[in-house]
Design a protein around this motif. Sequence first.
Motif, PDB file in Angstrom:
ATOM      1  N   ILE A 585      97.543  60.639  54.733  1.00  0.00           N
ATOM      2  CA  ILE A 585      97.951  62.017  55.041  1.00  0.00           C
ATOM      3  C   ILE A 585      97.035  63.092  54.463  1.00  0.00           C
ATOM      4  O   ILE A 585      97.029  64.204  54.948  1.00  0.00           O
ATOM      5  CB  ILE A 585      99.427  62.296  54.642  1.00  0.00           C
ATOM      6  N   GLY A 596      99.323  69.139  65.941  1.00  0.00           N
ATOM      7  CA  GLY A 596      98.829  69.257  64.561  1.00  0.00           C
ATOM      8  C   GLY A 596      97.305  69.201  64.516  1.00  0.00           C
ATOM      9  O   GLY A 596      96.661  68.702  65.439  1.00  0.00           O
ATOM     10  N   THR A 597      96.740  69.726  63.441  1.00  0.00           N
ATOM     11  CA  THR A 597      95.282  69.642  63.278  1.00  0.00           C
ATOM     12  C   THR A 597      94.918  68.566  62.255  1.00  0.00           C
ATOM     13  O   THR A 597      93.789  68.115  62.191  1.00  0.00           O
ATOM     14  CB  THR A 597      94.710  70.978  62.748  1.00  0.00           C
ATOM     15  N   GLY A 598      95.868  68.215  61.439  1.00  0.00           N
ATOM     16  CA  GLY A 598      95.590  67.212  60.398  1.00  0.00           C
ATOM     17  C   GLY A 598      94.725  67.786  59.284  1.00  0.00           C
ATOM     18  O   GLY A 598      94.118  67.037  58.513  1.00  0.00           O
ATOM     19  N   GLY A 600      95.948  70.533  57.232  1.00  0.00           N
ATOM     20  CA  GLY A 600      96.771  71.240  56.250  1.00  0.00           C
ATOM     21  C   GLY A 600      96.725  70.625  54.856  1.00  0.00           C
ATOM     22  O   GLY A 600      96.356  71.293  53.885  1.00  0.00           O
TER      23      GLY A 600
HETATM   24  P1  ADP Z   1      99.412  68.431  60.246  1.00  0.00           P
HETATM   25  O1  ADP Z   1     100.610  69.119  59.676  1.00  0.00           O
HETATM   26  O2  ADP Z   1      98.539  69.302  61.055  1.00  0.00           O
HETATM   27  O3  ADP Z   1      99.718  67.133  60.898  1.00  0.00           O
HETATM   28  P2  ADP Z   1      98.822  67.851  57.499  1.00  0.00           P
HETATM   29  O4  ADP Z   1      97.554  67.471  56.841  1.00  0.00           O
HETATM   30  O5  ADP Z   1      99.538  69.024  56.944  1.00  0.00           O
HETATM   31  O6  ADP Z   1      98.475  68.052  59.018  1.00  0.00           O
HETATM   32  O7  ADP Z   1      99.810  66.641  57.481  1.00  0.00           O
HETATM   33  C1  ADP Z   1      99.340  65.355  57.829  1.00  0.00           C
HETATM   34  C2  ADP Z   1     100.492  64.459  58.210  1.00  0.00           C
HETATM   35  O8  ADP Z   1     101.280  64.183  57.054  1.00  0.00           O
HETATM   36  C3  ADP Z   1     101.481  65.040  59.164  1.00  0.00           C
HETATM   37  O9  ADP Z   1     101.046  64.888  60.505  1.00  0.00           O
HETATM   38  C4  ADP Z   1     102.751  64.229  58.864  1.00  0.00           C
HETATM   39  O10 ADP Z   1     102.700  62.991  59.562  1.00  0.00           O
HETATM   40  C5  ADP Z   1     102.649  63.948  57.407  1.00  0.00           C
HETATM   41  N1  ADP Z   1     103.494  64.866  56.597  1.00  0.00           N
HETATM   42  C6  ADP Z   1     103.063  65.882  55.824  1.00  0.00           C
HETATM   43  N2  ADP Z   1     104.103  66.468  55.204  1.00  0.00           N
HETATM   44  C7  ADP Z   1     105.223  65.798  55.555  1.00  0.00           C
HETATM   45  C8  ADP Z   1     106.625  65.920  55.247  1.00  0.00           C
HETATM   46  N3  ADP Z   1     107.086  66.874  54.423  1.00  0.00           N
HETATM   47  N4  ADP Z   1     107.471  65.018  55.801  1.00  0.00           N
HETATM   48  C9  ADP Z   1     107.019  64.057  56.624  1.00  0.00           C
HETATM   49  N5  ADP Z   1     105.719  63.893  56.969  1.00  0.00           N
HETATM   50  C10 ADP Z   1     104.837  64.760  56.451  1.00  0.00           C
END
Ligand code: ADP
Length: 637
Positions: A585, A596-598, A600
């Motif tokens: 993640i 999503g952009t992946g 964050g």
């Molecule tokens: P994005 O939100 O664009 O997918 P992030 O890097 O923020 O990119 O998150 C990567 C992935 O992590 C998300 O697509 C999700 O699968 C998982 N994730 C992050 N935060 C949570 C959360 N609070 N609960 C469940 N899954 C989460």
Amino acid sequence: MMKPAKSKSHLRRVEKAAQKVSEVNWLEILSEVSRIANSSLELEDRLNSIVEIVVRQTGADACSILLMDEDGENLILRATKGLNPMSINRVRLKIGEGISGWVCQNKKVAALRDAASDSRFVHFPVTEEERFRSVLVVPIMEKEDCIGVIYTQSITEKDYSEDDIKLLTTIADQVSGIIKNAQLYEKATQRLRELSMLYEMSMAMQTTINLDRLLRIILSCVTAGGAFGFNRAGLFLVNEKTNTLHGMMGLGPDSGEEAREIWSKIPQITDLSQWLISQGELLAKKESGYDRFIKGIRLPIDRDSGVIALTALEVKPFNIKDGWNDPRVNRDIVQNSGVNSFAAVPIIAKENVLGVIVVDNIYTGKPITDEDLQTLVRFAVHAGWAIENSKLFAKLKEANKEIVSVQQQVVQSERLSALGELAAELAHEIKNPLVTIGGFARRLSEKYEPTSEEKSYAGIIISEVERLEKLLKDILNYSRDIKPNFSENNINSVIEEILSFYEHTFWESGIEIKKEMSDAIHSLSIDPPQIKQVLTNIFHNAVESMTVKGGVMAIKTEPLSGEEGVTISVSDTGGGIPSEILENIFNPFFTTKKYGTGLGLSLSRKIVESHGGTIEINNRVGEGATFIINLPRRQIK
Ligand code: ADP
């Protein structure tokens, strides 16, 4: 075969005695005895030859030699001419018992005209001694100790002369020399056997660096019939972190029956390698109760944990003869192992104690001698080196794995940074036309009737452009060099600001906000827009995980433990992160969302790390996730 050393003092004594006696056949007897004494025959053959010479040359009807046993408690018939040969090794007399026992105890000669009438006489049915009348018994002396007796018997009553006594005493001296030489010879061969056994074991241990296999080989050596031949052996290794001994492996049959069965399958094990591939493997394959017992033992290395821990603590071997009544022994272990006598030796390498080997002879009941223990100590040194090598190899393997993984990470991050640069360039190129498209779409949207089809098309263009703009913003943010612009801020107020901004979104998504902000937090040096971005990303993910069912998002701040700073925890009840994707993640562009952009979390981690902090996750699959941000109070340049 090694020839026993000639004993000069015995030869001198023989010569002296021979000079004194007049009859020629005395000289003959003594030279014959001396020749036998110095021959390379086995001890038993030499003793048999001597009793034969005495009977043949002195006219006695029987001559026998009794020697003291290893414990020094009994005289045992070792050679005879004239008595029932079946009685060899079966006749045993306690020191002090019978005429021979008396001679041995008193170190005096007994010359009896009628032995049967003597109160000291003991009758042994196997020897048919009632046939004999007169008896001459002389002690076999080794320095000040009596180590046996030699005696002649005659069917007729006979008065023994001084010369008779002198002759037999001289022969007894010869026998003493023979025994001493045999003992020396036995010691030398024993040492030789031990050395070659240790060499063989060392070679066997070098065949592997796999710790599990190595421990098995070590224990197989200790239980091998041709080597130590202990009934059972267990191995403990020191866990340095917890300062405890961990039972690693136990080898040995679980019952006397099983022992007999296993040992009978390979009756003549003389070769260690043969043992290792047959019996050792056979035992190792079996689900052994003893192995389970040893594996279940954990002993703190201190004075209260019993003798196994003491072995490691004092770095010395222990030979426990009576475990039940020995205060040094751990009661539970004696009870559960079912054995009263055992020995424990330390495994040492580079002056460090690596572990302990424990052995017993639970089935044969054979006592563990101090020599056994000394050999085991020497073996444990070899075992220690082998274990140390195996551990070093494992460490090396681990380090190598780490290097490969770091290398892969470097390659990956180089690839990502090239990709990031490309994405940033593309984003710049796309940004302006996208703003133009958005602008025109908005102007078009204003022109159309609210219910018209065109208005809804323009609406779609606007929202898609907004999404693309956000994506571009994320990519540009990500690829930008993150240099925080620090200023003193109170983190609680920063959080409050974001929460009030998204209040409506939370309410719309049916999400309840719970706050637990600590008053004990002082202001910190942070870059507020960057930290806001981190928290916004995390809040977004939390909200998105709860969009379907709603839920609770809890935000907590508390002083950082151990140093000045703050810990911010953001928990949701959105079901958590599936464990198979958890490790991905934080990777850029990793997303499970349609839009999503992946970027964050990857960006958030970059920011937090540039603040000298860390992000951790407490993931509860099926329940929710908690993101924990630790921000230390540190001035970062
Ligand atoms: P994005 O939100 O664009 O997918 P992030 O890097 O923020 O990119 O998150 C990567 C992935 O992590 C998300 O697509 C999700 O699968 C998982 N994730 C992050 N935060 C949570 C959360 N609070 N609960 C469940 N899954 C989460």
